[in-house]
Design a protein around this motif. Structure first.
Motif, mmCIF file in Angstrom:
data_model
loop_
_atom_site.group_PDB
_atom_site.id
_atom_site.type_symbol
_atom_site.label_atom_id
_atom_site.label_comp_id
_atom_site.label_asym_id
_atom_site.label_seq_id
_atom_site.Cartn_x
_atom_site.Cartn_y
_atom_site.Cartn_z
ATOM 1 N N ILE A 3 0.806 -1.261 0.032
ATOM 2 C CA ILE A 3 0.079 0.084 0.198
ATOM 3 C C ILE A 3 0.822 1.176 0.146
ATOM 4 C CG2 ILE A 3 -1.982 1.258 1.238
ATOM 5 C CD1 ILE A 3 -2.854 -1.307 0.071
ATOM 6 N N VAL A 4 0.562 2.066 -0.823
ATOM 7 C CA VAL A 4 1.230 3.224 -1.168
ATOM 8 C C VAL A 4 0.405 4.667 -0.780
ATOM 9 C CG1 VAL A 4 2.620 5.114 -2.657
ATOM 10 C CG2 VAL A 4 2.860 2.419 -3.022
ATOM 11 N N VAL A 5 0.763 5.484 0.292
ATOM 12 C CA VAL A 5 0.119 6.526 0.762
ATOM 13 C C VAL A 5 0.386 7.765 -0.466
ATOM 14 C CG1 VAL A 5 -0.406 8.222 2.460
ATOM 15 C CG2 VAL A 5 -0.018 5.917 2.954
ATOM 16 N N ASN A 6 -0.679 8.390 -1.096
ATOM 17 C CA ASN A 6 -0.239 9.484 -2.052
ATOM 18 C C ASN A 6 -0.985 10.700 -1.350
ATOM 19 O OD1 ASN A 6 0.559 7.878 -4.184
ATOM 20 N ND2 ASN A 6 -1.119 7.333 -4.714
ATOM 21 N N LEU A 7 -0.921 10.783 0.130
ATOM 22 C CA LEU A 7 -1.325 11.933 0.796
ATOM 23 C C LEU A 7 -0.577 13.388 0.348
ATOM 24 C CD1 LEU A 7 -3.049 12.944 3.054
ATOM 25 C CD2 LEU A 7 -1.221 12.641 4.743
ATOM 26 N N ASP A 8 0.685 13.224 0.004
ATOM 27 C CA ASP A 8 1.486 14.543 -0.529
ATOM 28 C C ASP A 8 0.867 14.768 -2.096
ATOM 29 O OD1 ASP A 8 2.423 12.173 -1.733
ATOM 30 O OD2 ASP A 8 4.649 12.799 -1.925
ATOM 31 N N ALA A 30 3.876 15.370 13.443
ATOM 32 C CA ALA A 30 4.638 14.031 13.435
ATOM 33 C C ALA A 30 4.054 12.839 12.777
ATOM 34 C CB ALA A 30 5.327 13.732 14.768
ATOM 35 N N ASN A 31 2.743 12.740 13.251
ATOM 36 C CA ASN A 31 1.727 11.525 13.021
ATOM 37 C C ASN A 31 1.749 11.793 11.445
ATOM 38 O OD1 ASN A 31 2.205 9.967 15.100
ATOM 39 N ND2 ASN A 31 0.453 10.868 15.967
ATOM 40 N N LEU A 32 1.195 12.884 11.203
ATOM 41 C CA LEU A 32 0.699 13.176 9.737
ATOM 42 C C LEU A 32 1.949 13.101 8.810
ATOM 43 C CD1 LEU A 32 -1.847 13.918 8.103
ATOM 44 C CD2 LEU A 32 -1.158 16.303 8.426
ATOM 45 N N SER A 33 3.180 13.578 9.366
ATOM 46 C CA SER A 33 4.301 13.526 8.368
ATOM 47 C C SER A 33 4.604 11.860 8.040
ATOM 48 C CB SER A 33 5.636 14.177 9.010
ATOM 49 O OG SER A 33 6.728 13.870 8.315
ATOM 50 N N ILE A 34 4.361 11.186 9.307
ATOM 51 C CA ILE A 34 4.795 9.538 9.016
ATOM 52 C C ILE A 34 3.811 8.934 8.101
ATOM 53 C CG2 ILE A 34 4.600 7.550 10.419
ATOM 54 C CD1 ILE A 34 5.583 8.911 12.813
ATOM 55 N N LEU A 35 2.660 9.432 8.231
ATOM 56 C CA LEU A 35 1.443 8.976 7.157
ATOM 57 C C LEU A 35 2.014 9.494 5.598
ATOM 58 C CD1 LEU A 35 -1.232 7.670 6.654
ATOM 59 C CD2 LEU A 35 -2.205 9.564 6.982
ATOM 60 N N LYS A 36 2.207 10.700 5.665
ATOM 61 C CA LYS A 36 2.674 11.180 4.161
ATOM 62 C C LYS A 36 3.787 10.648 3.663
ATOM 63 C CE LYS A 36 4.519 15.498 3.711
ATOM 64 N NZ LYS A 36 5.502 15.650 2.648
ATOM 65 N N ASN A 37 4.870 10.066 4.216
ATOM 66 C CA ASN A 37 6.120 9.641 3.799
ATOM 67 C C ASN A 37 6.147 8.301 3.832
ATOM 68 O OD1 ASN A 37 7.276 12.364 3.627
ATOM 69 N ND2 ASN A 37 7.405 12.370 5.682
ATOM 70 N N ALA A 40 3.915 5.067 7.827
ATOM 71 C CA ALA A 40 3.002 4.400 8.748
ATOM 72 C C ALA A 40 2.728 2.898 8.732
ATOM 73 C CB ALA A 40 1.687 5.127 8.534
ATOM 74 N N ARG A 41 2.407 2.189 9.713
ATOM 75 C CA ARG A 41 2.130 0.667 9.471
ATOM 76 C C ARG A 41 0.621 0.586 9.562
ATOM 77 N NH1 ARG A 41 5.442 -2.621 8.187
ATOM 78 N NH2 ARG A 41 4.917 -4.076 9.973
ATOM 79 N N ALA A 42 -0.106 1.616 10.083
ATOM 80 C CA ALA A 42 -1.457 1.498 10.074
ATOM 81 C C ALA A 42 -2.030 2.868 10.098
ATOM 82 C CB ALA A 42 -1.933 0.557 11.452
ATOM 83 N N VAL A 43 -3.290 2.954 9.679
ATOM 84 C CA VAL A 43 -4.332 4.253 9.924
ATOM 85 C C VAL A 43 -5.479 3.836 10.203
ATOM 86 C CG1 VAL A 43 -4.755 4.032 7.323
ATOM 87 C CG2 VAL A 43 -4.571 6.422 8.496
#
Length: 70
Positions: A3-8, A30-37, A40-43
């Motif tokens: 799974i790739v996060v395309n938040l950026d 910090a948590n949003l940055s982890i998700l964006k990059n 993250a292991r889970a959301v």
């Protein structure tokens, strides 16, 4: 790759910065940055829902499945 996060990408389309989105979603920078990059292991669904609401998008606009080897 999985799974790739395309938040950026969605943030750029909406012209929204990390600080602004963090404030709207009520999540730490910090948590949003982890998700964006993609670190993250889970959301949580509640977090995903809040991000989608703030960015006016669907979960599929943010999350993408990429098979291994691509």
């Amino acid at each position: 790759m999985g799974i790739v996060v395309n938040l950026d990408v969605m943030m750029a389309k909406r012209k929204m910065g990390l600080t602004e989105l963090a404030g709207k979603v009520d999540i730490t920078l910090a948590n949003l940055s982890i998700l964006k990059n993609n670190k993250a292991r889970a959301v949580r669904f509640s977090t995903l829902e809040a991000v989608c609401k703030a960015l006016d998008c669907q979960p599929g606009d943010i999350l993408e499945y990429v098979p291994d080897g691509e």
